[in-house]
Design an enzyme around this catalytic site. Sequence first.
Site, PDB file in Angstrom:
ATOM      1  N   ASP A 118       0.868  -1.164   0.000  1.00 39.45           N
ATOM      2  CA  ASP A 118       0.000   0.000   0.000  1.00 39.45           C
ATOM      3  C   ASP A 118       0.909   1.220   0.000  1.00 39.45           C
ATOM      4  O   ASP A 118       1.742   1.378   0.897  1.00 39.45           O
ATOM      5  CB  ASP A 118      -0.830  -0.029   1.295  1.00 39.45           C
ATOM      6  CG  ASP A 118      -2.236   0.479   1.103  1.00 39.45           C
ATOM      7  OD1 ASP A 118      -2.368   1.593   0.567  1.00 39.45           O
ATOM      8  OD2 ASP A 118      -3.181  -0.211   1.505  1.00 39.45           O
ATOM      9  N   ASP A 220      -3.127   4.621  -2.220  1.00 40.90           N
ATOM     10  CA  ASP A 220      -4.208   5.136  -1.382  1.00 40.90           C
ATOM     11  C   ASP A 220      -4.737   6.460  -1.953  1.00 40.90           C
ATOM     12  O   ASP A 220      -3.962   7.323  -2.373  1.00 40.90           O
ATOM     13  CB  ASP A 220      -3.631   5.370   0.021  1.00 40.90           C
ATOM     14  CG  ASP A 220      -4.690   5.616   1.072  1.00 40.90           C
ATOM     15  OD1 ASP A 220      -5.507   4.718   1.299  1.00 40.90           O
ATOM     16  OD2 ASP A 220      -4.694   6.712   1.666  1.00 40.90           O
ATOM     17  N   GLU A 283      -6.646   3.537  -5.757  1.00 36.92           N
ATOM     18  CA  GLU A 283      -7.917   3.567  -4.998  1.00 36.92           C
ATOM     19  C   GLU A 283      -8.687   4.809  -5.409  1.00 36.92           C
ATOM     20  O   GLU A 283      -8.212   5.933  -5.207  1.00 36.92           O
ATOM     21  CB  GLU A 283      -7.643   3.616  -3.491  1.00 36.92           C
ATOM     22  CG  GLU A 283      -8.942   3.519  -2.698  1.00 36.92           C
ATOM     23  CD  GLU A 283      -8.917   4.163  -1.314  1.00 36.92           C
ATOM     24  OE1 GLU A 283      -9.776   3.815  -0.500  1.00 36.92           O
ATOM     25  OE2 GLU A 283      -8.063   5.029  -1.066  1.00 36.92           O
ATOM     26  N   HIS A 344     -11.334  -2.952   3.394  1.00 35.26           N
ATOM     27  CA  HIS A 344     -11.260  -2.640   4.831  1.00 35.26           C
ATOM     28  C   HIS A 344     -11.977  -1.346   5.199  1.00 35.26           C
ATOM     29  O   HIS A 344     -11.905  -0.926   6.360  1.00 35.26           O
ATOM     30  CB  HIS A 344      -9.786  -2.553   5.227  1.00 35.26           C
ATOM     31  CG  HIS A 344      -9.081  -1.426   4.521  1.00 35.26           C
ATOM     32  ND1 HIS A 344      -8.866  -1.425   3.160  1.00 35.26           N
ATOM     33  CD2 HIS A 344      -8.615  -0.257   4.975  1.00 35.26           C
ATOM     34  CE1 HIS A 344      -8.268  -0.299   2.822  1.00 35.26           C
ATOM     35  NE2 HIS A 344      -8.104   0.426   3.902  1.00 35.26           N
ATOM     36  N   ASP A 345     -12.613  -0.709   4.234  1.00 36.82           N
ATOM     37  CA  ASP A 345     -13.325   0.550   4.515  1.00 36.82           C
ATOM     38  C   ASP A 345     -14.833   0.416   4.396  1.00 36.82           C
ATOM     39  O   ASP A 345     -15.554   1.369   4.700  1.00 36.82           O
ATOM     40  CB  ASP A 345     -12.871   1.640   3.526  1.00 36.82           C
ATOM     41  CG  ASP A 345     -11.430   2.040   3.728  1.00 36.82           C
ATOM     42  OD1 ASP A 345     -10.972   2.043   4.886  1.00 36.82           O
ATOM     43  OD2 ASP A 345     -10.751   2.348   2.729  1.00 36.82           O
TER      44      ASP A 345
HETATM   45  C1  NOJ Z   1      -8.190   5.118   2.271  1.00 37.53           C
HETATM   46  C2  NOJ Z   1      -7.894   3.932   3.111  1.00 37.53           C
HETATM   47  O1  NOJ Z   1      -8.374   2.791   2.474  1.00 37.53           O
HETATM   48  C3  NOJ Z   1      -8.520   4.182   4.461  1.00 37.53           C
HETATM   49  O2  NOJ Z   1      -8.503   3.042   5.278  1.00 37.53           O
HETATM   50  C4  NOJ Z   1      -7.801   5.330   5.106  1.00 37.53           C
HETATM   51  O3  NOJ Z   1      -8.424   5.657   6.335  1.00 37.53           O
HETATM   52  C5  NOJ Z   1      -7.819   6.562   4.192  1.00 37.53           C
HETATM   53  N1  NOJ Z   1      -7.520   6.237   2.836  1.00 37.53           N
HETATM   54  C6  NOJ Z   1      -6.801   7.551   4.652  1.00 37.53           C
HETATM   55  O4  NOJ Z   1      -5.522   7.067   4.320  1.00 37.53           O
END
Ligand code: NOJ
Length: 552
Positions: A118, A220, A283, A344-345
């Site tokens: 990542d 990210d 992402e 994971h979000d």
């Molecule tokens: C996206 C990530 O997937 C998330 O988990 C994170 O909190 C935010 N970006 C900030 O880096």
Amino acid sequence: MDALAEHTTSEHSTAGLAPGRPPSWWQTGILYQIYPRSFQDSNGDGIGDLAGILRRLPHLVELGVDALWLSPIFPSPMADFGYDISDYTGIDPIFGSLDDFDALLRAAHAHGLKVLLDLVPNHTSDRHPWFEESRSSRDNPKRDWYIWHDPAPDGGPPTNWLSEFGGSAWEFDPATGQYYYHAFLKAQPDLNWRNPAVREAVHDVMRFWLKRGVDGFRVDVIWHLIKDDAFRDNPPNPDWQPGRPPVESVVPLYTTDRPEVHDVIAGMRRVVEEFDERVLIGEIYLPIERLVAYYGTDLSGAHLPFNFALLNAPWDARRIAQLVEEYEASLPSGGWPNWVLGNHDRPRVGSRIGREQLRVAAMLLLTLRGTPTIYYGEEIGMVDVAIPPDRVRDPYEKNVPGIGVGRDGCRTPMQWERGESAGFTEAEPWLPTAADSEIENVENQRDDAGSLFNLYRRLIALRRRRPALTRGSYEPIAASGDLLVYVRSLDADRVMVALNLGAEPVSLTVRGAVSNGRILVSSSADRDGEEVVGEIYLRSHEGAIVGLDPAP
Ligand code: NOJ
């Protein structure tokens, strides 16, 4: 429900593959996301680590995936669990050491698994030495590495820009009398990607890991990297309602998806291209028509801009068929598709669509055209765990409580075995383990031929065997009621996928070139080998993949 599909057209495009060249591993392969804190603890601190991942590599080999992507493992104060990095080229002691990383990389490669890291270039931790220098004085050489601005005339924040995690995105720094911008926590100041020195520094970070042997990056929030240099206010969002995340009360017109971002991404792509066969994944949460711009002009951008369309899609056959078609039609020439069901979000897929649809979802993910990403635990049907208030860890939930934005529920320990903490740790796990882990775990499912885990394995093995599934075209056949049917084909290899997204049995009369064949994989395993002649019948929540007879 009965439906009739007349097969008339035949489409054999293999868009996205370079003619005469073998496809790249990230086109034919399957990605698997590991959230390292939650995969396997090896040292009894209740938090997963690199040695734990190493120990569990055989699971990934058994499953049959091609690459693992590790959420951040770098030194971090853990304000956002590793997405706040204080050293881009180290390993946080919670996860192990650089030696542990090298050992994991070697072992993964020995198993034929690629490893993706990542990359978090939008922001650092406020404890990163770059930011400590930057905030030390207005004339520090690194001042311009971050986004500093004078207060508004009334002394308040310079613009109305909001943090994703609640409140203003500007934090006042009394020592130097200016505000800095943070799209996420105030402990995550945004880097200034308009500054060439920042670009060079992050390019060097990329080279550090690429030279070590990593196979690429998931970048990210790549669509956040550039912000408006005129610092214009974001317009209000007239559709926003209380109860929705506060950040959505404005339209992020001037803070994300800025035109200049594509030049930044092309720069990262050039770094990746300095090495053989590496991949750049971005992402990006944007509607499809904006998302596809991230392939870049002449494909100079991300190899795979993550396609999250299924994360929010209503679980409805027609809506899914429409979005697949919209996506297929929007891809630029040569752009390779990809699909994601969870990360994971976001709430886990089983919590969104119901456990009874997990098999159908697995079939969809692994038979659509493009690279699938599996989120750890998806292969055993893990669902979100309810987190008691005193165990909440996610800073987003802490800042914006009670509206359901918390992400702890989808980050709970991997369920490996029967017994305490599901074999994840011998200590108290950092997040609670699912109450049903005694039943829903890898150990149980491995021994059960009809389990979801074994369905994933059969689907992955089928994908590998049938070129139509990895490289073939996508052709919609039917989407009505709860029935979704499409055909994947490559030359003589033709496979029909029929999915029942509902509880009522459905049947489809098929004519023409898709009428006859044999079930290769059925979602409940008991229909494999069954002959299909002119009609396909699906039970409640059932899916079937049919190998079609050669066209007459
Ligand atoms: C996206 C990530 O997937 C998330 O988990 C994170 O909190 C935010 N970006 C900030 O880096």
